[in-house]
Design a protein around this motif. Sequence first.
Motif, PDB file in Angstrom:
ATOM      1  N   THR A 159     -28.508 -54.971  -4.683  1.00 32.79           N
ATOM      2  CA  THR A 159     -27.357 -55.080  -5.577  1.00 32.79           C
ATOM      3  C   THR A 159     -27.565 -56.137  -6.651  1.00 32.79           C
ATOM      4  O   THR A 159     -26.920 -56.104  -7.697  1.00 32.79           O
ATOM      5  CB  THR A 159     -26.089 -55.417  -4.785  1.00 32.79           C
ATOM      6  OG1 THR A 159     -26.280 -56.667  -4.108  1.00 32.79           O
ATOM      7  CG2 THR A 159     -25.793 -54.338  -3.751  1.00 32.79           C
ATOM      8  N   THR A 160     -28.459 -57.085  -6.401  1.00 36.22           N
ATOM      9  CA  THR A 160     -28.702 -58.173  -7.350  1.00 36.22           C
ATOM     10  C   THR A 160     -30.076 -58.121  -7.999  1.00 36.22           C
ATOM     11  O   THR A 160     -30.272 -58.630  -9.102  1.00 36.22           O
ATOM     12  CB  THR A 160     -28.537 -59.531  -6.656  1.00 36.22           C
ATOM     13  OG1 THR A 160     -29.395 -59.588  -5.511  1.00 36.22           O
ATOM     14  CG2 THR A 160     -27.091 -59.729  -6.202  1.00 36.22           C
ATOM     15  N   THR A 161     -31.051 -57.536  -7.326  1.00 41.49           N
ATOM     16  CA  THR A 161     -32.405 -57.391  -7.878  1.00 41.49           C
ATOM     17  C   THR A 161     -32.588 -55.948  -8.309  1.00 41.49           C
ATOM     18  O   THR A 161     -32.474 -55.042  -7.485  1.00 41.49           O
ATOM     19  CB  THR A 161     -33.468 -57.753  -6.830  1.00 41.49           C
ATOM     20  OG1 THR A 161     -33.266 -59.100  -6.404  1.00 41.49           O
ATOM     21  CG2 THR A 161     -34.864 -57.599  -7.404  1.00 41.49           C
ATOM     22  N   PRO A 162     -32.870 -55.704  -9.590  1.00 40.92           N
ATOM     23  CA  PRO A 162     -32.908 -54.316 -10.079  1.00 40.92           C
ATOM     24  C   PRO A 162     -34.135 -53.550  -9.618  1.00 40.92           C
ATOM     25  O   PRO A 162     -35.215 -54.109  -9.446  1.00 40.92           O
ATOM     26  CB  PRO A 162     -32.904 -54.486 -11.601  1.00 40.92           C
ATOM     27  CG  PRO A 162     -33.514 -55.829 -11.834  1.00 40.92           C
ATOM     28  CD  PRO A 162     -33.057 -56.684 -10.675  1.00 40.92           C
ATOM     29  N   CYS A 163     -33.949 -52.264  -9.431  1.00 36.30           N
ATOM     30  CA  CYS A 163     -35.051 -51.325  -9.271  1.00 36.30           C
ATOM     31  C   CYS A 163     -35.482 -50.926 -10.678  1.00 36.30           C
ATOM     32  O   CYS A 163     -34.645 -50.621 -11.527  1.00 36.30           O
ATOM     33  CB  CYS A 163     -34.607 -50.074  -8.516  1.00 36.30           C
ATOM     34  SG  CYS A 163     -33.685 -50.355  -6.990  1.00 36.30           S
ATOM     35  N   LEU A 164     -36.781 -50.922 -10.945  1.00 39.34           N
ATOM     36  CA  LEU A 164     -37.280 -50.674 -12.285  1.00 39.34           C
ATOM     37  C   LEU A 164     -37.867 -49.276 -12.411  1.00 39.34           C
ATOM     38  O   LEU A 164     -38.638 -48.841 -11.569  1.00 39.34           O
ATOM     39  CB  LEU A 164     -38.343 -51.714 -12.657  1.00 39.34           C
ATOM     40  CG  LEU A 164     -37.926 -53.179 -12.512  1.00 39.34           C
ATOM     41  CD1 LEU A 164     -39.084 -54.092 -12.870  1.00 39.34           C
ATOM     42  CD2 LEU A 164     -36.706 -53.484 -13.372  1.00 39.34           C
ATOM     43  N   VAL A 165     -37.445 -48.586 -13.484  1.00 39.55           N
ATOM     44  CA  VAL A 165     -38.049 -47.318 -13.859  1.00 39.55           C
ATOM     45  C   VAL A 165     -38.541 -47.456 -15.301  1.00 39.55           C
ATOM     46  O   VAL A 165     -38.362 -48.502 -15.918  1.00 39.55           O
ATOM     47  CB  VAL A 165     -37.060 -46.140 -13.711  1.00 39.55           C
ATOM     48  CG1 VAL A 165     -36.712 -45.918 -12.242  1.00 39.55           C
ATOM     49  CG2 VAL A 165     -35.792 -46.377 -14.522  1.00 39.55           C
TER      50      VAL A 165
END
Length: 281
Positions: free
Chosen positions: A29-35
């Motif tokens: 919820t605080t660390t983004p998943c990157l695409v």
Amino acid sequence: MTSQRLLTLVSAALSGVVSFASSASACSTTTPCLVETGEYNIAKPDADTEAAVIFIHGFGGSGSGVFRNQSLTNSVLERGYALVAPTGLVPEGRNGGSWSFHPNREQRRDEISFIKSVRDDLIETHGIDPDKILLTGFSIGGSMTSYLACAEPDAFKAYAPLGGSFWRPHPTTCAGSVSLLHTHGWTDGTVPLEGRMVRGIDVKDPNSFVQGDVFHAMSIWREANQCNNLKADRFDTSGPFMRRSWERCAPGSNLELAIFPAGHIIPKGWAEMAIEWFENL
């Protein structure tokens, strides 16, 4: 690559939290998943969940900000769904994100491709079943949901825009039939059911920026779904939402409008209603 995205990648690399590729164990919820063209945040009820609600935030929001709504978050997780929140790009001079949702306006990013890349990453990295993903969004996020459903109806199994729909000029047609539940507040003053002038002085001026009419949007969806009647086939006023649905339409499609007695909010019970509708498809 935008400077915002470059900063995200550099910060992630320096902290050692995430790599360039998204990782199921690295983002939250605080660390983004990157695409490739952006990022999203995620909360999962457990590691084995196969279902997800992708929630597109409204104007000025962010993916991580969605999870500050604990009622929404808890409602989705308690039903066994992951809650997934993509982040819109921040316009120049603004503090929060938004979406290039209108096909006739400047496109700062191919938003449909971005949201589909979030979908693909959920499938590949988090083990989500593509047939168990509900795409939804609030306000402009609802508009983004509607335009994606219109342009690529087969991209997701179902759509549930909330408090946001098409803008003027309305689409003249959509690419195919959909399963769609539109929810709106009866007294919404930010995005009224009939729409409002956001910028400009004349609705007919092509340079004006004018919200669309939800009732007209429903006629567009009825045509896309090849519904036999203008009038709804079923009405339900037994709960907190006044619901009407069109059932004699194209096979596999589903169309419903739900109204609640309040304004521009995510109402209590909406997530439960939307997920129950989705599961009953």
